[in-house]
Write an enzyme that holds these catalytic residues in place. Sequence first.
Site, PDB file in Angstrom:
ATOM      1  N   ARG A   1       0.826  -1.216   0.000  1.00 48.02           N
ATOM      2  CA  ARG A   1       0.000   0.000   0.000  1.00 48.02           C
ATOM      3  C   ARG A   1       0.861   1.268   0.000  1.00 48.02           C
ATOM      4  O   ARG A   1       1.905   1.319   0.633  1.00 48.02           O
ATOM      5  CB  ARG A   1      -0.959  -0.031   1.197  1.00 48.02           C
ATOM      6  CG  ARG A   1      -1.879  -1.242   1.107  1.00 48.02           C
ATOM      7  CD  ARG A   1      -2.874  -1.285   2.218  1.00 48.02           C
ATOM      8  NE  ARG A   1      -3.843  -0.212   2.119  1.00 48.02           N
ATOM      9  CZ  ARG A   1      -4.802  -0.005   3.015  1.00 48.02           C
ATOM     10  NH1 ARG A   1      -4.885  -0.793   4.077  1.00 48.02           N
ATOM     11  NH2 ARG A   1      -5.653   0.978   2.864  1.00 48.02           N
TER      12      ARG A   1
ATOM     13  N   SER B   1      -8.945  11.564   1.793  1.00 49.75           N
ATOM     14  CA  SER B   1      -8.476  10.503   2.683  1.00 49.75           C
ATOM     15  C   SER B   1      -8.394  10.989   4.118  1.00 49.75           C
ATOM     16  O   SER B   1      -7.601  11.884   4.442  1.00 49.75           O
ATOM     17  CB  SER B   1      -7.097  10.003   2.215  1.00 49.75           C
ATOM     18  OG  SER B   1      -6.467   9.288   3.260  1.00 49.75           O
TER      19      SER B   1
ATOM     20  N   ASP C   1     -15.528   2.261   2.356  1.00 45.78           N
ATOM     21  CA  ASP C   1     -15.275   0.849   2.669  1.00 45.78           C
ATOM     22  C   ASP C   1     -16.463  -0.058   2.322  1.00 45.78           C
ATOM     23  O   ASP C   1     -16.398  -1.271   2.538  1.00 45.78           O
ATOM     24  CB  ASP C   1     -14.944   0.695   4.163  1.00 45.78           C
ATOM     25  CG  ASP C   1     -13.592   1.312   4.495  1.00 45.78           C
ATOM     26  OD1 ASP C   1     -12.734   1.388   3.593  1.00 45.78           O
ATOM     27  OD2 ASP C   1     -13.394   1.722   5.652  1.00 45.78           O
TER      28      ASP C   1
ATOM     29  N   ARG D   1     -12.942  -7.157   3.878  1.00 43.11           N
ATOM     30  CA  ARG D   1     -14.257  -6.726   3.376  1.00 43.11           C
ATOM     31  C   ARG D   1     -14.658  -7.482   2.108  1.00 43.11           C
ATOM     32  O   ARG D   1     -15.834  -7.744   1.883  1.00 43.11           O
ATOM     33  CB  ARG D   1     -14.279  -5.217   3.162  1.00 43.11           C
ATOM     34  CG  ARG D   1     -14.003  -4.454   4.469  1.00 43.11           C
ATOM     35  CD  ARG D   1     -14.484  -3.036   4.474  1.00 43.11           C
ATOM     36  NE  ARG D   1     -13.807  -2.263   5.505  1.00 43.11           N
ATOM     37  CZ  ARG D   1     -14.159  -2.230   6.801  1.00 43.11           C
ATOM     38  NH1 ARG D   1     -15.202  -2.913   7.214  1.00 43.11           N
ATOM     39  NH2 ARG D   1     -13.478  -1.503   7.669  1.00 43.11           N
TER      40      ARG D   1
HETATM   41  C1  S3P Z   1     -10.094   5.237   7.620  1.00 44.61           C
HETATM   42  C2  S3P Z   1     -10.147   5.948   6.448  1.00 44.61           C
HETATM   43  C3  S3P Z   1     -10.392   5.326   5.140  1.00 44.61           C
HETATM   44  C4  S3P Z   1     -10.953   3.921   5.256  1.00 44.61           C
HETATM   45  C5  S3P Z   1     -10.249   3.119   6.303  1.00 44.61           C
HETATM   46  C6  S3P Z   1     -10.353   3.785   7.663  1.00 44.61           C
HETATM   47  C7  S3P Z   1      -9.789   5.946   8.869  1.00 44.61           C
HETATM   48  O1  S3P Z   1      -9.168   5.281   4.431  1.00 44.61           O
HETATM   49  O2  S3P Z   1     -10.874   3.263   4.031  1.00 44.61           O
HETATM   50  O3  S3P Z   1     -10.804   1.817   6.408  1.00 44.61           O
HETATM   51  O4  S3P Z   1     -10.018   5.397   9.962  1.00 44.61           O
HETATM   52  O5  S3P Z   1      -9.311   7.096   8.786  1.00 44.61           O
HETATM   53  P1  S3P Z   1      -8.679   6.560   3.568  1.00 44.61           P
HETATM   54  O6  S3P Z   1      -8.588   7.688   4.486  1.00 44.61           O
HETATM   55  O7  S3P Z   1      -7.326   6.208   3.018  1.00 44.61           O
HETATM   56  O8  S3P Z   1      -9.700   6.722   2.494  1.00 44.61           O
END
Ligand code: S3P
Length: 469
Positions: free
Chosen positions: A150, A196, A349, A424
Amino acid sequence: MTPAEPHVNDRPLPAGEDRPLPHTPSAASPLAAAPSGSLKGRMRAPGDKSISHRSLIVGLLALGETRIEGLLEGEDVLRTADACRALGASVIREGEGCWRVRGAGIGGLVEPSAILDFGNAGTGARLMMGVAGSHPITATFDGDASLRKRPMRRILDPLVRMGTAVVGEAEGGRVPLTLRGPRETVPIVYETPAASAQIKSAVLLAGLNSPGRTTVVEREATRDHTERMLRLFGAQVTVEPEGEAGRRIAIQGQPTLCGTEVVVPSDPSSAAFPLVAALVVPGSEIVLEGVMMNPLRTGLIATLLEMGAEIERLSERDEGGETVADLRVRASLLRGVDVPAHRAPSMIDEYPILAVAAAFAEGPTRMRGLHELRVKESDRLAAVAAGLAAAGVPNAIEGDDLAVEGLGGKVPGGATVATHLDHRVAMAFLVMGLAASEGMRIDDGAMIATSFPCFVPLMRELGAGIRDA
Ligand code: S3P
């Protein structure tokens, strides 16, 4: 109801122990879901994963004691608890979901003596990079095969501007990587390059240990759990609208955060799986208790309501500063819809399970603007498309969109889906198997324990035919 049998994912923590489980399941655990009779009963999905991570992390940065109730005891969060200990906090499990953190305080972190291994957890790793990278310590971050793929550049870029040195990194800005924080972190104004919450949170958490005001600008609002949590602990956080759908969030650095009580509400991203299961298995009626209704997390419910889902919000109330509701869900005839790209941050998600709902709907569904799905625990866009195709559901990836041809309740199934270490994807295709003519199998359900450790037994209590394959 089918009685719950002992199962690989039925692993509640014994009271008094805080790390009794092996973190990364070593063996694959194939599972099968068979066409099931109507699902009935009540379920409380576990604590919200985002809030659970943040409650431990902000507890680490606070002075005094933080008491957490309803913490998600999934493997991702247990990794964050370990990292908090390694950075100087005392973290103790007192009973089911009840944890006590004695923080090291902003500026008071200690250098970890070992690699911080976040397993499968992108959120834990990325938020903690902001925390450790803003302290004058050296810390190495690593994770499992999924986390190693990632992108971390999105976190490293703002941190470097704040003075963090990236001492070592795997190719392409990935873990394993080592950060060395500056003597004094530089406050910055940062516009996130993607919608994000993880990028936003890493920068805000780093800004806590800087002498000025750190500002994050986001073009589209993302989940605001970091902002809420920091305020709860006494930080000054201002939030202003930015453009049409964005926000400008600023934090004053070097506050004294005070340990406090945190109540973690039930995770809407986990509740999504039994919710869609009840919609697609004929004759079902279930109640999901205390689901968090933060408007930055309810995009799936909005979409399912447009598809014709019968979902009632009952007994809305406040739990730990968030609105929660009991959701009564009845099996429904769904119709395909067009899901706009601007909704993605509020349901980022939930696309794997929405794709399953779309497969059972009448007519086409188009989900737009899914580029961020390519960098989740797996390339979720590809994994979901492949799973749908294997189950006999026509679909296509068109640019950043996923188009699914709904089969009006007649999904063939009968396939084994490759889950690519993605919890998921695993849960979504098990749900599909409960209503597909030939059921479904997944190659590995072990990762379900990262976010929803009792998924299988709780689903079985509702009547779902899920078993080891
Ligand atoms: C999250 C943000 C999301 C989500 C992840 C949890 C968080 O990711 O997909 O499962 O707790 O801030 P991104 O911020 O990269 O979109």
